[in-house]
Design a protein around this motif. Sequence first.
Motif, PDB file in Angstrom:
ATOM      1  N   LYS A 139       0.832  -1.206   0.000  1.00 51.25           N
ATOM      2  CA  LYS A 139       0.000   0.000   0.000  1.00 51.25           C
ATOM      3  C   LYS A 139       0.868   1.259   0.000  1.00 51.25           C
ATOM      4  O   LYS A 139       0.683   2.161  -0.809  1.00 51.25           O
ATOM      5  CB  LYS A 139      -0.921  -0.003   1.231  1.00 51.25           C
ATOM      6  N   THR A 140       1.816   1.294   0.926  1.00 56.46           N
ATOM      7  CA  THR A 140       2.723   2.442   0.968  1.00 56.46           C
ATOM      8  C   THR A 140       3.462   2.585  -0.362  1.00 56.46           C
ATOM      9  O   THR A 140       3.645   3.700  -0.872  1.00 56.46           O
ATOM     10  CB  THR A 140       3.742   2.260   2.112  1.00 56.46           C
ATOM     11  N   THR A 141       3.845   1.442  -0.904  1.00 61.17           N
ATOM     12  CA  THR A 141       4.558   1.458  -2.183  1.00 61.17           C
ATOM     13  C   THR A 141       3.752   2.180  -3.258  1.00 61.17           C
ATOM     14  O   THR A 141       4.298   2.962  -4.038  1.00 61.17           O
ATOM     15  CB  THR A 141       4.851   0.011  -2.607  1.00 61.17           C
ATOM     16  N   PHE A 150       2.944  10.737   5.905  1.00 66.91           N
ATOM     17  CA  PHE A 150       3.551   9.412   5.939  1.00 66.91           C
ATOM     18  C   PHE A 150       3.122   8.647   7.171  1.00 66.91           C
ATOM     19  O   PHE A 150       2.772   9.225   8.198  1.00 66.91           O
ATOM     20  CB  PHE A 150       5.084   9.518   5.943  1.00 66.91           C
ATOM     21  N   GLN A 151       3.217   7.330   7.017  1.00 59.63           N
ATOM     22  CA  GLN A 151       2.893   6.402   8.093  1.00 59.63           C
ATOM     23  C   GLN A 151       3.599   6.768   9.402  1.00 59.63           C
ATOM     24  O   GLN A 151       3.013   6.787  10.463  1.00 59.63           O
ATOM     25  CB  GLN A 151       3.366   5.023   7.630  1.00 59.63           C
ATOM     26  N   GLU A 152       4.885   7.109   9.296  1.00 55.83           N
ATOM     27  CA  GLU A 152       5.663   7.373  10.513  1.00 55.83           C
ATOM     28  C   GLU A 152       5.633   8.851  10.876  1.00 55.83           C
ATOM     29  O   GLU A 152       6.321   9.263  11.797  1.00 55.83           O
ATOM     30  CB  GLU A 152       7.124   6.942  10.326  1.00 55.83           C
ATOM     31  N   TYR A 193      -2.901   9.844   2.500  1.00 59.14           N
ATOM     32  CA  TYR A 193      -2.695   9.503   3.910  1.00 59.14           C
ATOM     33  C   TYR A 193      -2.237   8.066   4.015  1.00 59.14           C
ATOM     34  O   TYR A 193      -2.908   7.156   3.539  1.00 59.14           O
ATOM     35  CB  TYR A 193      -3.993   9.630   4.700  1.00 59.14           C
ATOM     36  N   ASP A 194      -1.109   7.861   4.648  1.00 57.32           N
ATOM     37  CA  ASP A 194      -0.612   6.501   4.835  1.00 57.32           C
ATOM     38  C   ASP A 194      -0.869   6.069   6.274  1.00 57.32           C
ATOM     39  O   ASP A 194      -0.212   6.560   7.185  1.00 57.32           O
ATOM     40  CB  ASP A 194       0.878   6.452   4.509  1.00 57.32           C
ATOM     41  N   GLU A 195      -1.812   5.189   6.460  1.00 55.62           N
ATOM     42  CA  GLU A 195      -2.171   4.687   7.784  1.00 55.62           C
ATOM     43  C   GLU A 195      -2.322   5.810   8.804  1.00 55.62           C
ATOM     44  O   GLU A 195      -1.623   5.810   9.816  1.00 55.62           O
ATOM     45  CB  GLU A 195      -1.092   3.727   8.310  1.00 55.62           C
ATOM     46  N   PRO A 196      -3.207   6.756   8.551  1.00 55.06           N
ATOM     47  CA  PRO A 196      -3.251   7.905   9.465  1.00 55.06           C
ATOM     48  C   PRO A 196      -3.760   7.553  10.858  1.00 55.06           C
ATOM     49  O   PRO A 196      -3.498   8.291  11.801  1.00 55.06           O
ATOM     50  CB  PRO A 196      -4.219   8.865   8.779  1.00 55.06           C
TER      51      PRO A 196
HETATM   52 MG   LIG Z   1       2.673   1.008   4.778  1.00 59.87          MG
END
Ligand SMILES: [Mg+2]
Lengths: 247, 254
Positions: free
Chosen positions: A40-42, A84-86, A162-165
């Motif tokens: 997903k992030t990719t 980003f996720q982080e 949004y990555d895993e917000p």
């Molecule tokens: Mg991810």
Amino acid sequence: MIELRDVTLAYGDHVVLDRVSFKAEFHERVAILGSSGEGKTTILRLILGLLRPDSGKILIDGQDITEHSESQLRDFRMNFSIVFQEGALFDSMNVRENVAFCMREYTNYSEDEIEKRVRSLLNRLGIEDAIYLMPEELSGGMQRRVAIARSLAGCEPKMMLYDEPTSGLDPLTADNICKLIKELSKGDPPGRAGFIIVTHKVTDASKVAERFMYLRNGNIIFDGDINALKNTSDTELRSFISELYAA
Amino acid sequence: MNIRDTISRLQDFYILCFRAPLGVFGRPFYIRETIEHMDYMGTGSLFIVFLVSLFIGMALSLQISAELSALGLKMYTGRIVGLSIIREIGPVAIALSFAGRVGSGITSEIGSMILGHQVDIMRVHGVNPLKKLVTPRVISAVLMLPVLTIIGDAVSLLGGYYISVFVSHQSGSYYWSQIRDIMNFKNIFSGVIKPFLFGYLISCISCYMGLSARGGAQGLRKATTSAVVMSTIMIIISDFMLTRVLLLVLGERV
Ligand SMILES: [Mg+2]
Ligand SMILES: Nc1ncnc2c1ncn2[C@@H]1O[C@H](COP(=O)(O)OP(=O)(O)OP(=O)(O)O)[C@@H](O)[C@H]1O
């Protein structure tokens, strides 16, 4: 409009995306669901041109960005903003400087003007008190909100990514962030700023998105609205979204 | 690591070395960043440069006057100490301390920004990391290392003076008159041109290593180590080559 055409990407022998294709308008509210490690992030990184696919095309407004140089990509990236996720906050700057990053790059606002704008953004996200704290002094949820504030400040994205917000947050904070995401994309299409939210939290996705995709084994095996999602016949997808039936 | 990989990394490195200084032409200028780095690299390194130079100057003077006094030539201590400090030992020793302090700092800072996706955020917002992160550091290093070297040389000569006068009981005014003798264009030019190159090498190598950091804390460790190791090797090798070239260019016979 974003279009992925037969995008394939592998890390060494590990094929992450295998001929993925989809289209989305900038004003759409899309959720890409999938288990951890499905890529997903990719996908988000590909859309931004941070990664290049092994084969296939990525078209932004009809133009293929896969062969573009870093300076050509600039203009396309301006369509988006990402959380980003982080969080990826600049850890040597305080919250204020993080949020002011784009303003300092692109505008000539005075210090007072920057302060005012940062405060009003932080206020909107309910973290105005944190303005002079460093990222390491913030909790996970606060970091996520600062990252959202930064992604909004100083730029007018046509689409948010949004990555895993909401992952790793308590239900109340997660709910707040969902509300915020929704509020940020209010208004009517086609002028509204849509988003792509990438997550494995189905309930949160269902609160904000209108269109759902499910990624498995490098392919998008489902693409449809919430009703179609609930009525899917795929047993694995049914168990992935089981939370939805409970609600 | 295969050959193709190595070549493409070398190519990236050359591109970085080439583009980084060009970043000063054209907006945005990042003046604030550059000044901050100059402060960190210059003012911040003063203490270590002072200590290193002082003790090198003293040790050198001690050793040389011991040897020369056995030959009855110890009045030439100043000349030999001065020449070796200004042309060789000063620039190299200070560049090595600079690589250890500043080079490792650059790599770990940029490396952790890479690993924390902070550089990706910059790229997403249309900021060129080469211009924002690399150019200010390269410019600051190229400007500050020569300044540090001049300061260090002066401190070394003072250290040498202290030893020759108070330990080796030579004439202080003769020491300085010898130093004045060797302060000609050729010697000063050779000594001052070197740190420009060293600063450029150290900063480019360290920035490159930081930008190519991968693989968490361990990757950062590897990147930092290779930055310092590569800088050290490059300083020593390029010093030799530059000395050779300078002797030729300045028409001095070996
Ligand atoms: Mg991810
Ligand atoms: N730099 C990399 N090198 C090698 N493999 C990678 C790299 N980045 C990601 N991968 C692999 O690609 C796959 C997809 O990663 P990705 O980060 O897109 O997953 P994800 O769907 O976002 O997962 P999560 O929900 O856990 O965030 C994973 O199996 C991961 O192992």
